[in-house]
Design a protein around this motif. Structure first.
Motif, PDB file in Angstrom:
ATOM      1  N   SER A  79      -2.601  -2.696  11.103  1.00 58.56           N
ATOM      2  CA  SER A  79      -2.462  -3.236   9.699  1.00 58.56           C
ATOM      3  C   SER A  79      -3.409  -4.562   9.426  1.00 58.56           C
ATOM      4  O   SER A  79      -3.738  -4.593   8.248  1.00 58.56           O
ATOM      5  N   GLU A  80      -3.472  -5.264  10.517  1.00 56.96           N
ATOM      6  CA  GLU A  80      -4.331  -6.481  10.302  1.00 56.96           C
ATOM      7  C   GLU A  80      -5.675  -6.279   9.934  1.00 56.96           C
ATOM      8  O   GLU A  80      -6.646  -7.070   9.456  1.00 56.96           O
ATOM      9  N   ALA A  81      -6.386  -5.045  10.334  1.00 57.45           N
ATOM     10  CA  ALA A  81      -7.767  -4.522  10.039  1.00 57.45           C
ATOM     11  C   ALA A  81      -7.756  -3.795   8.613  1.00 57.45           C
ATOM     12  O   ALA A  81      -8.845  -3.515   8.470  1.00 57.45           O
ATOM     13  N   ARG A  82      -6.975  -3.828   7.858  1.00 60.15           N
ATOM     14  CA  ARG A  82      -7.016  -2.943   6.870  1.00 60.15           C
ATOM     15  C   ARG A  82      -7.425  -3.798   5.600  1.00 60.15           C
ATOM     16  O   ARG A  82      -7.858  -2.986   4.439  1.00 60.15           O
ATOM     17  N   ASN A  83      -7.111  -4.923   5.468  1.00 58.98           N
ATOM     18  CA  ASN A  83      -7.436  -5.893   4.447  1.00 58.98           C
ATOM     19  C   ASN A  83      -6.777  -5.543   3.108  1.00 58.98           C
ATOM     20  O   ASN A  83      -7.214  -5.160   2.034  1.00 58.98           O
ATOM     21  N   PHE A  84      -5.453  -5.351   3.486  1.00 59.54           N
ATOM     22  CA  PHE A  84      -4.574  -5.013   2.504  1.00 59.54           C
ATOM     23  C   PHE A  84      -3.821  -6.205   2.441  1.00 59.54           C
ATOM     24  O   PHE A  84      -3.257  -6.971   3.615  1.00 59.54           O
ATOM     25  N   ALA A  85      -2.935  -6.734   1.258  1.00 66.04           N
ATOM     26  CA  ALA A  85      -2.447  -7.885   1.257  1.00 66.04           C
ATOM     27  C   ALA A  85      -0.806  -7.549   0.699  1.00 66.04           C
ATOM     28  O   ALA A  85      -0.787  -6.453   0.110  1.00 66.04           O
ATOM     29  N   MET A  86       0.281  -8.274   1.289  1.00 68.49           N
ATOM     30  CA  MET A  86       1.591  -7.844   0.954  1.00 68.49           C
ATOM     31  C   MET A  86       2.289  -9.346   0.272  1.00 68.49           C
ATOM     32  O   MET A  86       2.154 -10.314   0.847  1.00 68.49           O
ATOM     33  N   VAL A  87       3.075  -8.807  -0.669  1.00 70.42           N
ATOM     34  CA  VAL A  87       3.977 -10.023  -1.290  1.00 70.42           C
ATOM     35  C   VAL A  87       5.378  -9.431  -0.998  1.00 70.42           C
ATOM     36  O   VAL A  87       5.584  -8.131  -1.610  1.00 70.42           O
ATOM     37  N   PHE A  88       6.198 -10.084  -0.604  1.00 66.42           N
ATOM     38  CA  PHE A  88       7.556  -9.663  -0.288  1.00 66.42           C
ATOM     39  C   PHE A  88       8.769 -10.308  -1.198  1.00 66.42           C
ATOM     40  O   PHE A  88       8.198 -11.186  -2.207  1.00 66.42           O
TER      41      PHE A  88
END
Length: 358
Positions: A79-88
């Motif tokens: 997950s840390e290498a996907r360059n996706f950002a997440m907002v909860f």
């Protein structure tokens, strides 16, 4: 195009100490989310929306299936290498860091030079309407402002995909609307691909280019808000989208007839004899006078007013027609002459009636 492709992705959960009995399963999902698109997963709590989001993020491992962006397979990428950002739903800011340090944190992990990352953080704070807030700490900000910071932190690293899990559900209605407007503007400005989870129909309809309706781990229908509202494929989709005028009946010899005989209209002659449901949108129902001519493409019916409710400049009027209770949306001027117990004549054009065979 760097489209996000979800290919036959599924996930099965087991109940504790019951190895052979599934508590919940996300059935195989196939979706293509276009680059720069705002795409929402809409459904009730527990339907699998967040599970699918976490599978895309790499926070859960899929039992089967693949995740691709463009020609790159991300299925087994951490997950840390996907360059996706997440907002909860909660902003999850670091309480001991200033606002600009919170925003710059992801860039720090990427080894970006301090001055460069702070410059980018300040610029992003300006984009989300928090210019001058950089030296404050999270507990000095309101809930809405904290979510603006969370959005800035997610966007500053230029993510491939922005993943959002009910980010505004903890805010009051006024702030929710304000944040939706901000997110819509920011998404267009940065042309970022957004995968957004919500159970709120209004939120999904106001923000999304396309929406996937989910229920019990299954993808029911994908389309624009207009397509879903005007052409639901199942009564389950129609009911979840808040449609009330769902009338059961039969199609036979090119004609739909309701179970109680109150509704009868011509339908596409290719539709086979089948149990069907007629869906009539409240705004498609017209109030007409008894002596008004009936267009060839329209059908009319008589009903009795049961209840009237004022809502945002219109009246929602419940009308009994046979054994069915219809909801109509009428203007204040039309509703001025109505009262509970009054007999009225209603009309709908055939093109505004939608038939579902189940």
């Amino acid at each position: 195009m760097s489209d996000l492709r979800i290919i036959n992705v599924e996930k099965q959960y087991k109940q504790p100490q019951q190895k052979d009995h599934s508590a919940f399963s996300l059935r195989p999902v196939n979706l293509t989310i276009h680059e720069g698109e705002f795409f929402s997963l809409l459904g009730p709590s527990g339907c699998g929306k967040t599970s699918l989001l976490k599978l895309v993020a790499g926070l859960l491992a899929a039992d089967n299936g693949e995740i691709w962006i463009g020609d790159q397979n991300f299925t087994r990428v951490p997950s840390e290498a996907r360059n996706f950002a997440m907002v909860f739903q909660q902003s999850l800011l670091f309480p001991h860091m200033t606002i600009e340090d919170n925003v710059a944190f992801g860039l720090k992990m990427q080894k970006v030079d301090k001055q460069q990352r702070l410059t980018k953080a300040r610029d992003m704070l300006e984009h989300v309407g928090l210019h001058g807030y950089g030296k404050r700490f999270p507990d000095e900000l309101s809930g809405g402002q904290q979510q603006r910071v969370a959005l800035a932190r997610a966007l500053v690293a230029n993510p491939r995909v922005l993943l959002m899990d009910e980010p505004f559900s903890a805010l009051d209605p006024g702030l929710r609307e304000e944040m939706r407007d901000l997110l819509s503007r920011i998404q267009l400005e940065f042309h970022v691909t957004v995968l957004f989870v919500t159970h709120d129909r209004e939120e999904a309809f106001s923000l999304s280019d396309r929406i996937a309706v989910m229920s019990q781990g299954e993808l029911l229908q994908v389309g624009s808000a207009k397509e879903l509202y005007e052409r639901p494929l199942t009564t389950k989709v129609a009911s979840f989208l808040g449609m009330k005028n769902i009338i059961e009946g039969q199609v036979e010899d090119g004609r739909f007839r309701s179970a109680d005989g109150s509704f009868e209209l011509l339908v596409d002659a290719t539709i086979q004899h089948a149990s069907s449901y007629l869906i009539i949108r409240p705004e498609a129902i017209q109030l007409v006078s008894e002596d008004a001519p009936t267009p060839a493409t329209a059908f009319r019916f008589q009903g009795m007013v049961e209840q009237m409710k004022f809502n945002h400049g219109f009246y929602s009027v419940n009308v009994t027609v046979g054994k069915s209770l219809l909801t109509c949306s009428l203007t204040s001027q039309q509703a001025d002459t109505l009262y509970a117990g009054k007999s009225i004549i209603l009309q709908i054009d055939a093109k505004d009636a939608w038939l579902i065979n189940e």
